[in-house]
Write a protein that holds these residues in place. Structure first.
Motif, PDB file in Angstrom:
ATOM      1  N   THR A   2       0.859  -1.181   0.000  1.00 11.95           N
ATOM      2  CA  THR A   2       0.000   0.000   0.000  1.00 11.95           C
ATOM      3  C   THR A   2       0.894   1.229   0.000  1.00 11.95           C
ATOM      4  OG1 THR A   2      -1.680  -1.202   1.249  1.00 11.95           O
ATOM      5  CG2 THR A   2      -1.851   1.198   1.213  1.00 11.95           C
ATOM      6  N   ARG A   3       0.668   2.119  -0.982  1.00 14.41           N
ATOM      7  CA  ARG A   3       1.507   3.311  -1.142  1.00 14.41           C
ATOM      8  C   ARG A   3       0.781   4.539  -0.593  1.00 14.41           C
ATOM      9  NH1 ARG A   3       2.963   4.124  -7.032  1.00 14.41           N
ATOM     10  NH2 ARG A   3       4.119   5.821  -6.085  1.00 14.41           N
ATOM     11  N   ILE A   4       1.394   5.161   0.421  1.00 10.01           N
ATOM     12  CA  ILE A   4       0.871   6.383   1.008  1.00 10.01           C
ATOM     13  C   ILE A   4       1.819   7.523   0.642  1.00 10.01           C
ATOM     14  CG2 ILE A   4       0.290   7.579   3.161  1.00 10.01           C
ATOM     15  CD1 ILE A   4      -1.496   5.121   2.533  1.00 10.01           C
ATOM     16  N   LEU A   5       1.272   8.600   0.113  1.00 13.70           N
ATOM     17  CA  LEU A   5       2.059   9.802  -0.136  1.00 13.70           C
ATOM     18  C   LEU A   5       1.846  10.737   1.045  1.00 13.70           C
ATOM     19  CD1 LEU A   5       3.846  11.564  -1.967  1.00 13.70           C
ATOM     20  CD2 LEU A   5       1.725  12.530  -2.904  1.00 13.70           C
ATOM     21  N   ALA A   6       2.913  11.060   1.755  1.00 13.85           N
ATOM     22  CA  ALA A   6       2.850  11.984   2.884  1.00 13.85           C
ATOM     23  C   ALA A   6       3.417  13.323   2.437  1.00 13.85           C
ATOM     24  CB  ALA A   6       3.640  11.440   4.069  1.00 13.85           C
ATOM     25  N   ILE A   7       2.664  14.390   2.676  1.00 11.60           N
ATOM     26  CA  ILE A   7       3.084  15.728   2.264  1.00 11.60           C
ATOM     27  C   ILE A   7       3.244  16.586   3.508  1.00 11.60           C
ATOM     28  CG2 ILE A   7       2.555  17.745   0.849  1.00 11.60           C
ATOM     29  CD1 ILE A   7       0.538  15.938  -0.696  1.00 11.60           C
ATOM     30  N   ALA A  28       6.586   2.946   9.321  1.00 14.84           N
ATOM     31  CA  ALA A  28       5.391   2.355   8.705  1.00 14.84           C
ATOM     32  C   ALA A  28       5.417   0.842   8.884  1.00 14.84           C
ATOM     33  CB  ALA A  28       5.344   2.707   7.222  1.00 14.84           C
ATOM     34  N   PRO A  29       4.270   0.256   9.098  1.00 16.73           N
ATOM     35  CA  PRO A  29       4.224  -1.199   9.249  1.00 16.73           C
ATOM     36  C   PRO A  29       4.629  -1.914   7.956  1.00 16.73           C
ATOM     37  CG  PRO A  29       2.081  -0.191   9.743  1.00 16.73           C
ATOM     38  CD  PRO A  29       2.971   0.878   9.224  1.00 16.73           C
ATOM     39  N   GLN A  30       4.953  -3.172   8.090  1.00 16.54           N
ATOM     40  CA  GLN A  30       5.313  -3.978   6.935  1.00 16.54           C
ATOM     41  C   GLN A  30       4.163  -3.988   5.936  1.00 16.54           C
ATOM     42  OE1 GLN A  30       6.648  -7.884   7.985  1.00 16.54           O
ATOM     43  NE2 GLN A  30       7.265  -8.380   5.911  1.00 16.54           N
ATOM     44  N   GLY A  31       4.502  -3.882   4.652  1.00 16.54           N
ATOM     45  CA  GLY A  31       3.500  -3.875   3.599  1.00 16.54           C
ATOM     46  C   GLY A  31       2.982  -2.489   3.261  1.00 16.54           C
ATOM     47  N   VAL A  32       3.531  -1.464   3.945  1.00 11.03           N
ATOM     48  CA  VAL A  32       3.104  -0.085   3.706  1.00 11.03           C
ATOM     49  C   VAL A  32       4.333   0.742   3.338  1.00 11.03           C
ATOM     50  CG1 VAL A  32       2.027   1.973   4.695  1.00 11.03           C
ATOM     51  CG2 VAL A  32       1.229  -0.310   5.382  1.00 11.03           C
ATOM     52  N   SER A  33       4.233   1.448   2.237  1.00 11.37           N
ATOM     53  CA  SER A  33       5.287   2.361   1.808  1.00 11.37           C
ATOM     54  C   SER A  33       4.784   3.787   1.986  1.00 11.37           C
ATOM     55  CB  SER A  33       5.619   2.096   0.335  1.00 11.37           C
ATOM     56  OG  SER A  33       6.409   3.144  -0.194  1.00 11.37           O
ATOM     57  N   VAL A  34       5.524   4.595   2.748  1.00  9.42           N
ATOM     58  CA  VAL A  34       5.188   6.009   2.921  1.00  9.42           C
ATOM     59  C   VAL A  34       6.257   6.816   2.196  1.00  9.42           C
ATOM     60  CG1 VAL A  34       4.844   7.901   4.553  1.00  9.42           C
ATOM     61  CG2 VAL A  34       4.029   5.603   5.123  1.00  9.42           C
ATOM     62  N   GLU A  35       5.834   7.527   1.161  1.00 12.98           N
ATOM     63  CA  GLU A  35       6.743   8.350   0.360  1.00 12.98           C
ATOM     64  C   GLU A  35       6.590   9.800   0.786  1.00 12.98           C
ATOM     65  OE1 GLU A  35       5.771   7.630  -3.719  1.00 12.98           O
ATOM     66  OE2 GLU A  35       5.779   5.469  -3.435  1.00 12.98           O
ATOM     67  N   ALA A  36       7.704  10.481   0.978  1.00 13.57           N
ATOM     68  CA  ALA A  36       7.703  11.854   1.472  1.00 13.57           C
ATOM     69  C   ALA A  36       7.684  12.864   0.327  1.00 13.57           C
ATOM     70  CB  ALA A  36       8.938  12.087   2.336  1.00 13.57           C
ATOM     71  N   ALA A  37       6.902  13.933   0.526  1.00 20.84           N
ATOM     72  CA  ALA A  37       6.852  15.039  -0.434  1.00 20.84           C
ATOM     73  C   ALA A  37       6.837  16.356   0.331  1.00 20.84           C
ATOM     74  CB  ALA A  37       5.604  14.928  -1.313  1.00 20.84           C
ATOM     75  N   THR A  38       7.439  17.373  -0.268  1.00 20.97           N
ATOM     76  CA  THR A  38       7.432  18.704   0.338  1.00 20.97           C
ATOM     77  C   THR A  38       6.829  19.697  -0.650  1.00 20.97           C
ATOM     78  OG1 THR A  38       9.608  19.411  -0.459  1.00 20.97           O
ATOM     79  CG2 THR A  38       9.549  18.148   1.618  1.00 20.97           C
TER      80      THR A  38
END
Length: 192
Positions: A2-7, A28-38
């Motif tokens: 699961t891909r989460i975009l964090a801004i 982030a828990p296993q199976g979760v990708s949190v990608e950072a954005a500014t």
């Protein structure tokens, strides 16, 4: 996955909210990708600029990242009891042209968290985002809340999360939001 975009809604180098965004990615828990954005590189919205030059590259890149995320996490500071102007400006830019609003936001799972030096976290800023998310047609996550108060004691001088209680709350929140995003996407597929 699961891909989460964090801004992060702050431009400040030592921002507690940017630190919280990075902590979300790290814990982030296993199976979760949190990608950072500014928000760096996004100009103030100007209709004349849009007419003359089109959508700025930084905005186009953010829109593309939102489009490909399973969910979007707004990591918001609180300025004068409300949401930051630079953050709202960035979201406003992503709604240009207005025909893109349904593509980016309709039914998209979105959550809001934040950190502040005060005792109330970012409760007023988080509440101020709700009418915006409603207007965009997003699917807000209401099954949890993360208000990091007294952030100066939660992060060290390098911006690393050092509070075990907040770390656990953050991990739980990200896990619950990722599950919400994953199951929301399946509902959309079933309806379509």
């Amino acid at each position: 996955m699961t891909r989460i975009l964090a801004i992060s809604g702050s431009l400040r180098k030592g921002s507690f909210n940017t630190a919280l965004m990075h902590a979300a990615a790290e814990h982030a828990p296993q199976g979760v990708s949190v990608e950072a954005a500014t928000l760096h590189g996004i100009p103030l919205y100007d209709g004349d600029l849009e007419s003359a030059d089109g959508i700025p590259q930084a905005v186009a890149a953010l829109k593309d990242r939102i489009r490909h995320a399973d969910g979007v996490l707004l990591v918001t500071p609180e300025y004068n009891n409300s949401l930051p102007g630079v953050f709202k400006n960035a979201i406003d830019w992503t709604t240009r042209p207005s025909s893109d609003i349904p593509l980016l936001y309709r039914g998209r799972p979105m959550a809001v968290i934040g950190a502040s030096m005060g005792g109330f976290g970012t409760i007023l800023s988080q509440n101020a985002w709700l009418p915006v998310l409603r207007t965009l047609g997003a699917r807000p996550f209401f099954e949890g809340r993360l208000l990091v108060s007294r952030a100066q004691g939660v992060f060290d001088a390098d911006g690393k999360l050092v509070d075990d209680k907040v770390r656990g709350q953050l991990t739980d929140f990200i896990g619950a939001f990722a599950e919400f995003a994953r199951t929301s996407a399946k509902k959309d597929v079933l309806v379509a």
